[in-house]
Design a protein around this motif. Structure first.
Motif, short mmCIF file in Angstrom:
data_model
loop_
_atom_site.label_atom_id
_atom_site.label_comp_id
_atom_site.label_asym_id
_atom_site.label_seq_id
_atom_site.Cartn_x
_atom_site.Cartn_y
_atom_site.Cartn_z
N LEU A 8 0.91 -1.21 0.06
CA LEU A 8 0.00 0.10 -0.05
C LEU A 8 0.81 1.19 -0.03
O LEU A 8 0.83 2.21 0.88
N HIS A 9 1.79 1.33 -0.68
CA HIS A 9 2.86 2.19 -1.06
C HIS A 9 2.75 2.96 -2.52
O HIS A 9 2.90 2.08 -3.39
N TRP A 12 0.23 7.27 1.14
CA TRP A 12 -0.15 5.81 1.85
C TRP A 12 -1.61 5.62 2.09
O TRP A 12 -2.45 6.49 1.70
N PRO A 13 -1.94 4.60 2.86
CA PRO A 13 -3.36 4.21 2.84
C PRO A 13 -4.17 5.43 3.74
O PRO A 13 -5.23 5.66 3.62
N GLN A 14 -3.23 6.14 4.47
CA GLN A 14 -4.22 7.36 5.19
C GLN A 14 -4.44 8.43 4.28
O GLN A 14 -5.30 9.23 4.56
N ILE A 25 -6.26 7.82 1.40
CA ILE A 25 -7.36 7.16 0.88
C ILE A 25 -8.48 8.37 0.20
O ILE A 25 -8.77 8.12 -0.88
N LYS A 56 4.13 10.07 6.64
CA LYS A 56 3.70 9.88 5.09
C LYS A 56 4.87 9.70 4.14
O LYS A 56 4.69 9.76 2.87
#
Length: 457
Positions: free
Chosen positions: A61-62, A71-73, A75, A380
């Motif tokens: 997830l990079h 990153w997933p944060q 989204i 991040k």
């Protein structure tokens, strides 16, 4: 096996043998494809600020886009970017139809500008290829087929390696190549799986990707209208069609189309553009080049087949920017603006601070009042970070209950700490304080929060 039986009534697949006519559009497409191929194969090795140009590491997830790490944060940024992308597809299709498929789509570029050229180089033009497939398995046929498919596999192998580099990164790909296979079984297997997939797509599936598999063709039929510019046949000028005759036509009973069917012969999906806009048309402009060459030979104006909208043919209108296109463009402008604002304003790290709910202030030795806070810190960047939290007011002390320690790349860390404020600085029930997140000896983010304490007169 190539050379499948042809015939309109046959239920078997009709193999395509498109002719190649190198007109002005073919030359422009060739130059665009050269640029695309150079960019595609060099992309994984290009860097912006030390980051890859593009990386889509779904396993970890990079993601990296133009040197920006996600990153997933992030989204919500992906959701917004996806919305912008979909709206762009809609407005572009409304304006220009399926031109993306014929000029920019990787499937078309690799098929027509790489694999088709290899095929022509080895087996000859369309008629020779058709005759070779229909003939018996002679030494010449075996040699040519073996050489062609060997080159197909080689090119597919190069594409597979490059494709994998966009997923795992060029450094990891190089390690798979130079280190023993036993250390990288998964990566080695992935390369050959992708190689097989690309080989089958470009040697067997071919135009079926465009005509049956890709959903964009179906989307096109819903979005285009009478104002959309597409590759089209001007039937007002061309009909009634008829074979070229040496006899004069004083009453102009015939249109300009001489019914040579060259537009059908050059089409990579095998359609007859004279039957109107069809789902299978990828707007590759091969039929325009072929028809223009015929018009030049018979002394007729070009653009019997060209970029037209229905209203341009029927009503002789010029291309217009319709109200629907204006509305979509306005939406795209707003979405791109919002997306750009979020991307360029995002920090390398993010900290959320909350005072522990239900906890009163505490009196500490030395005349200090303390509150307990919880913080969540998100890294991040693509590097591990050692962070600390400090107050911008030197008189305020921070005492950790749970230290944040080192935050791994793309990771999240929670910390619990006391904020200790001199009682003499408290003049109301709630006092605003500012906490700073520090990493690499610089302030990354400043957060404001409330401090609860007794009121001193």
């Amino acid at each position: 096996m190539e050379g499948l039986l042809e015939g309109k009534e046959s239920k078997k697949r009709q193999w395509m043998y498109p002719l190649v006519r190198k007109g002005r559009f073919y030359k422009w497409r060739s130059w665009l494809s050269y640029f695309y191929l150079i960019f595609f194969f060099s992309g994984p090795f290009l860097r912006i600020g030390g980051q890859p140009l593009l990386l889509l590491d779904f396993m970890n997830l990079h993601f990296v886009l133009l040197g920006q790490v996600f990153w997933p944060q992030d989204i919500f940024l992906f959701a917004l970017a996806s919305l912008v992308f979909l709206v762009c597809i809609v407005v572009f299709t409304i304006a220009f139809g399926r031109i993306f498929c014929g000029w920019i789509c990787p499937q078309t570029i690799f098929m027509e500008m790489v694999f088709r050229k290899i095929e022509i180089m080895i087996e000859g033009d369309a008629n020779k290829r058709k005759k070779l497939d229909a003939g018996p398995w002679t030494k010449e046929k075996i040699t040519k087929k073996t050489l062609k498919h060997a080159l197909f596999i080689l090119v597919s192998f190069l594409i597979a390696n490059t494709f994998l580099a966009y997923i795992i990164g060029s450094e990891n790909l190089i390690r798979i190549i130079i280190e023993p296979i036993t250390l990288h079984w998964v990566g080695f297997a992935s390369i050959w799986v992708f190689t097989l997939v690309f080989y089958l797509v470009y040697s067997q599936v071919r135009e079926l990707v465009c005509t049956l598999i890709c959903p964009y063709g179906r989307l096109q039929s819903v979005l285009i209208d009478q104002h959309t510019l597409v590759v089209a046949y001007d039937d007002v000028r061309g009909e009634p069609r008829g074979k070229l005759s040496k006899l004069a036509d004083p009453f102009n009973l015939k249109g300009d189309c001489v019914d040579c069917s060259l537009c059908v012969a050059v089409c990579p999906t095998g359609i007859d553009i004279r039957k109107g806009t069809q789902i299978e048309c990828i707007n590759c402009t091969a039929c325009i080049d072929a028809c223009d060459q015929v018009m030049d030979k018979i002394g007729k104006p070009r653009n019997l087949i060209g970029y037209f909208s229905e209203n341009m043919i029927r009503l002789k209108e010029k291309p217009t920017f319709t109200g629907r296109m204006m509305a979509y463009t306005a939406v795209i402008t707003v979405l791109v603006g919002v997306l750009s604002c979020f991307i360029f304003s995002r920090s390398d790290m993010d900290m959320t601070v909350m005072r522990s709910a239900g906890m009163l202030y505490q009196q500490q030795p030395g005349g200090y009042i303390s509150n307990i806070y919880n913080a969540e810190i998100i890294n991040k960047t693509d590097k591990n970070k050692l962070v600390t939290i400090v107050a911008d007011d030197p008189s305020i002390k921070i005492k950790y209950i749970q230290s944040p320690a080192v935050i791994i790349r793309g990771g999240t860390e929670k910390t619990v700490f006391f904020v200790m404020l001199p009682a003499s600085h408290i003049h109301s029930a709630k006092t605003k304080i500012r906490l700073q997140l520090v990493a690499d000896k610089r302030v990354i983010q400043t957060v404001s929060t409330n401090f609860i304490g007794p009121i001193n007169d």
